[in-house]
Write a protein that holds these residues in place. Structure first.
Motif, PDB file in Angstrom:
ATOM      1  N   HIS A  72      65.554 104.477  37.445  1.00  0.00           N
ATOM      2  CA  HIS A  72      66.723 103.707  37.906  1.00  0.00           C
ATOM      3  C   HIS A  72      66.385 102.729  39.025  1.00  0.00           C
ATOM      4  CE1 HIS A  72      66.709 106.337  41.391  1.00  0.00           C
ATOM      5  NE2 HIS A  72      67.594 105.538  41.926  1.00  0.00           N
ATOM      6  N   ASP A  73      65.278 102.919  39.693  1.00  0.00           N
ATOM      7  CA  ASP A  73      64.905 102.108  40.851  1.00  0.00           C
ATOM      8  C   ASP A  73      64.077 100.903  40.411  1.00  0.00           C
ATOM      9  OD1 ASP A  73      63.947 101.025  43.208  1.00  0.00           O
ATOM     10  OD2 ASP A  73      63.480 102.959  44.112  1.00  0.00           O
ATOM     11  N   SER A  74      64.661  99.729  40.487  1.00  0.00           N
ATOM     12  CA  SER A  74      63.987  98.515  40.015  1.00  0.00           C
ATOM     13  C   SER A  74      62.823  98.088  40.910  1.00  0.00           C
ATOM     14  CB  SER A  74      64.991  97.371  39.885  1.00  0.00           C
ATOM     15  OG  SER A  74      65.526  97.056  41.159  1.00  0.00           O
ATOM     16  N   THR A  75      62.649  98.724  42.061  1.00  0.00           N
ATOM     17  CA  THR A  75      61.513  98.384  42.920  1.00  0.00           C
ATOM     18  C   THR A  75      60.250  99.135  42.504  1.00  0.00           C
ATOM     19  OG1 THR A  75      61.959 100.120  44.560  1.00  0.00           O
ATOM     20  CG2 THR A  75      63.061  97.978  44.867  1.00  0.00           C
ATOM     21  N   LYS A  76      60.386 100.037  41.550  1.00  0.00           N
ATOM     22  CA  LYS A  76      59.241 100.816  41.076  1.00  0.00           C
ATOM     23  C   LYS A  76      58.684 100.194  39.798  1.00  0.00           C
ATOM     24  CE  LYS A  76      61.021 105.095  43.063  1.00  0.00           C
ATOM     25  NZ  LYS A  76      61.621 106.392  42.804  1.00  0.00           N
ATOM     26  N   THR A  77      57.360 100.234  39.688  1.00  0.00           N
ATOM     27  CA  THR A  77      56.673  99.736  38.502  1.00  0.00           C
ATOM     28  C   THR A  77      56.045 100.919  37.791  1.00  0.00           C
ATOM     29  OG1 THR A  77      56.185  97.683  39.679  1.00  0.00           O
ATOM     30  CG2 THR A  77      54.911  98.122  37.675  1.00  0.00           C
ATOM     31  N   PHE A  78      56.172 100.946  36.461  1.00  0.00           N
ATOM     32  CA  PHE A  78      55.669 102.074  35.670  1.00  0.00           C
ATOM     33  C   PHE A  78      54.627 101.608  34.673  1.00  0.00           C
ATOM     34  CE2 PHE A  78      59.766 103.227  37.272  1.00  0.00           C
ATOM     35  CZ  PHE A  78      59.553 104.518  37.723  1.00  0.00           C
ATOM     36  N   TYR A  79      53.516 102.348  34.668  1.00  0.00           N
ATOM     37  CA  TYR A  79      52.411 102.052  33.782  1.00  0.00           C
ATOM     38  C   TYR A  79      52.171 103.222  32.843  1.00  0.00           C
ATOM     39  CZ  TYR A  79      51.239  98.457  37.238  1.00  0.00           C
ATOM     40  OH  TYR A  79      51.281  97.393  38.086  1.00  0.00           O
ATOM     41  N   PHE A 118      61.644 103.776  25.359  1.00  0.00           N
ATOM     42  CA  PHE A 118      60.981 104.274  26.565  1.00  0.00           C
ATOM     43  C   PHE A 118      59.735 103.440  26.861  1.00  0.00           C
ATOM     44  CE2 PHE A 118      58.398 107.009  29.189  1.00  0.00           C
ATOM     45  CZ  PHE A 118      59.321 107.637  30.008  1.00  0.00           C
ATOM     46  N   LEU A 119      58.930 103.185  25.835  1.00  0.00           N
ATOM     47  CA  LEU A 119      57.690 102.427  26.030  1.00  0.00           C
ATOM     48  C   LEU A 119      57.970 101.008  26.500  1.00  0.00           C
ATOM     49  CD1 LEU A 119      55.503 103.584  23.002  1.00  0.00           C
ATOM     50  CD2 LEU A 119      55.428 104.390  25.378  1.00  0.00           C
ATOM     51  N   ASN A 120      59.113 100.458  26.116  1.00  0.00           N
ATOM     52  CA  ASN A 120      59.472  99.104  26.553  1.00  0.00           C
ATOM     53  C   ASN A 120      59.706  99.018  28.058  1.00  0.00           C
ATOM     54  OD1 ASN A 120      59.240  97.874  24.062  1.00  0.00           O
ATOM     55  ND2 ASN A 120      61.376  98.236  23.522  1.00  0.00           N
ATOM     56  N   LYS A 121      59.883 100.146  28.713  1.00  0.00           N
ATOM     57  CA  LYS A 121      60.079 100.172  30.167  1.00  0.00           C
ATOM     58  C   LYS A 121      58.749 100.252  30.919  1.00  0.00           C
ATOM     59  CE  LYS A 121      64.389 102.678  29.483  1.00  0.00           C
ATOM     60  NZ  LYS A 121      65.072 103.959  29.637  1.00  0.00           N
ATOM     61  N   MET A 122      57.654 100.373  30.172  1.00  0.00           N
ATOM     62  CA  MET A 122      56.336 100.576  30.761  1.00  0.00           C
ATOM     63  C   MET A 122      55.474  99.325  30.625  1.00  0.00           C
ATOM     64  SD  MET A 122      56.427 103.819  31.576  1.00  0.00           S
ATOM     65  CE  MET A 122      58.196 104.079  31.645  1.00  0.00           C
ATOM     66  N   ILE A 123      54.528  99.187  31.536  1.00  0.00           N
ATOM     67  CA  ILE A 123      53.458  98.208  31.377  1.00  0.00           C
ATOM     68  C   ILE A 123      52.296  98.993  30.778  1.00  0.00           C
ATOM     69  CG2 ILE A 123      51.828  96.691  32.558  1.00  0.00           C
ATOM     70  CD1 ILE A 123      54.038  96.353  34.754  1.00  0.00           C
ATOM     71  N   ILE A 124      51.862  98.594  29.593  1.00  0.00           N
ATOM     72  CA  ILE A 124      50.793  99.301  28.905  1.00  0.00           C
ATOM     73  C   ILE A 124      49.453  98.718  29.357  1.00  0.00           C
ATOM     74  CG2 ILE A 124      49.829  99.986  26.671  1.00  0.00           C
ATOM     75  CD1 ILE A 124      52.712 101.019  27.164  1.00  0.00           C
ATOM     76  N   LEU A 125      48.589  99.590  29.826  1.00  0.00           N
ATOM     77  CA  LEU A 125      47.278  99.179  30.338  1.00  0.00           C
ATOM     78  C   LEU A 125      46.205  99.384  29.279  1.00  0.00           C
ATOM     79  CD1 LEU A 125      47.592 101.014  33.751  1.00  0.00           C
ATOM     80  CD2 LEU A 125      47.787  98.548  33.385  1.00  0.00           C
TER      81      LEU A 125
END
Length: 152
Positions: free
Chosen positions: A29-36, A65-72
């Motif tokens: 929910h926190d838009s200041t967080k980045t998820f990988y 769910f995967l669309n919310k992630m940056i895939i490395l």
């Protein structure tokens, strides 16, 4: 703040609605967080989905769910170097940085090594539901451990 997810977090978020709600409220929910998420995890998840014959709804949930992630991807030499570093440390053979007193050398799964390597390079906190990374904290990476017993 940056986070990288262990494979088990994604699987639990797809399979367990209580965990999914918790994860959304606590992290996403926190838009200041980045998820990988590492491409290694994506491969693991695809294999698990195929082996367990996930239906169309679970596959749709996974895609969202995967669309919310940056895939490395494994396209940087720094990830390879970090992999070697983490494995050498885990084996207790890293010059200048021995394992803390009371810890013994351990073999990590190859996918876990890659995930830890990404976390190290990014300086991201690894979110997991298992204790496979505990020996790396706090010297190598930061780990947020989520107790899965709370969601059964």
């Amino acid at each position: 703040m940056q986070f990288i997810l262990d494979t088990n977090v994604v699987i639990l978020a797809i399979k367990n609605s209580a965990f999914s709600r918790y994860f959304d409220e606590t992290y996403l929910h926190d838009s200041t967080k980045t998820f990988y998420l590492s491409v290694v995890s994506v491969g693991e998840i695809a294999s698990i989905a195929r082996q367990n014959k996930w239906g169309s709804q679970k596959l749709k949930d996974l895609s969202l769910f995967l669309n919310k992630m940056i895939i490395l991807s494994l396209d940087k030499r720094t990830y390879v170097d970090a992999y070697a570093f983490v494995e050498t440390y885990s084996q207790g053979k890293l010059e200048g940085l021995p394992l803390p007193a009371g810890l013994t050398p351990r073999n990590m799964g190859k996918n876990d090594l890659w995930i830890a390597a990404f976390a190290k390079v990014l300086g991201a906190t690894l979110i997991t539901t298992d204790k496979d990374f505990n020996h790396l904290q706090p010297h190598i990476i930061s780990v947020d451990y989520i107790e899965v017993q709370n969601f059964k």
